[in-house]
Design a protein around this motif. Sequence first.
Motif: not given
Length: 316
Positions: A227-251
């Motif tokens: 459960d901890a492994v799955t949660r951390a992989i999901a939160s890492t993915r969310d962090f990366v996606d949440s960083t890229y998507a707004p920057a990409a829209r501006v670019a």
Amino acid sequence: MAKSFASQGDLTEKKITFDEVGPDLWAFTAEGDPNSGVIIGDDSVMVVEAQATPRLAEKVIERVRSVTDKPISHVVLTHYHAVRVLGASAYGADQIIMSDAARGMVAERGQEDWDSEFQRFPRLFEGYESIPGLTWPTTTFTDRMTVYLGKRRVDIMHLGRAHTAGDAVVHVPDGGVMFTGDIVEDHSACYCGDGYFGDWGTTLDAIAAYDVDAIAPGRGGALIGRDAVTRAIASTRDFVDSTYAPAARVAARGGSLKEAWDAVRAECDPKFRDYAIYEHCLPFNVARAYDEARGIAHPRIWTAARDLEMWDALQG
């Protein structure tokens, strides 16, 4: 005058934890500071991640000696960043292992990275005067290699780009444990300044496919249980996606780096502002996301001068 990087003011010593994540498998963690891993074999020990200086490496060695007197024969470095590799000389290991790509990045940008990281985050370089120079591997691999510590099998693999071009993970099949370096974090911001946003999710999928029972992440606490492994992989993915998507829209609309910074903060602050090293990572993450969205495929080299130039632009 521009304010200093958040990391320059981070002077608080972190509490070290040493957790057994599997049989004779240990995670050395320190509240968001760089983690190390310990794999005990029949006759010797492998350490994953060296720390930034020989003096800091001694803290890892002290914990190793609390659980075994076997010699440290191997050090695996999951990537080239100074805070991970410059303490390697302290271990006296027979082999220092990196991916071919990581070694190439030492050659391409190792000194610049050292100078940049030392300027940004001086606390992580305690005893910097003890560093003998750049760390070079004795052994490299392209896609994967296997080391046997007696009967214990250790697979060292490059599953894809994420945190850097040359990320390695270390899998111990008999323990169901993986040491992921900075591809996976837990309640700690991902540093994406040298990353590949478009590849990171696929590499996380490749890690998830191993269905391990525990992960020792690059930063943050040990992840014990699926459960901890799955949660951390999901939160890492969310962090990366949440960083890229707004920057990409501006670019995409021709907006500025400062506008990308504001957009990423609006998306990420509510979810991640309490993560370790969040403020430290954010400007570098935004700069790399903005670059990648504009078609700059290979991360530009960070230098001490470029760091300050970027930081000035974000505050202008």
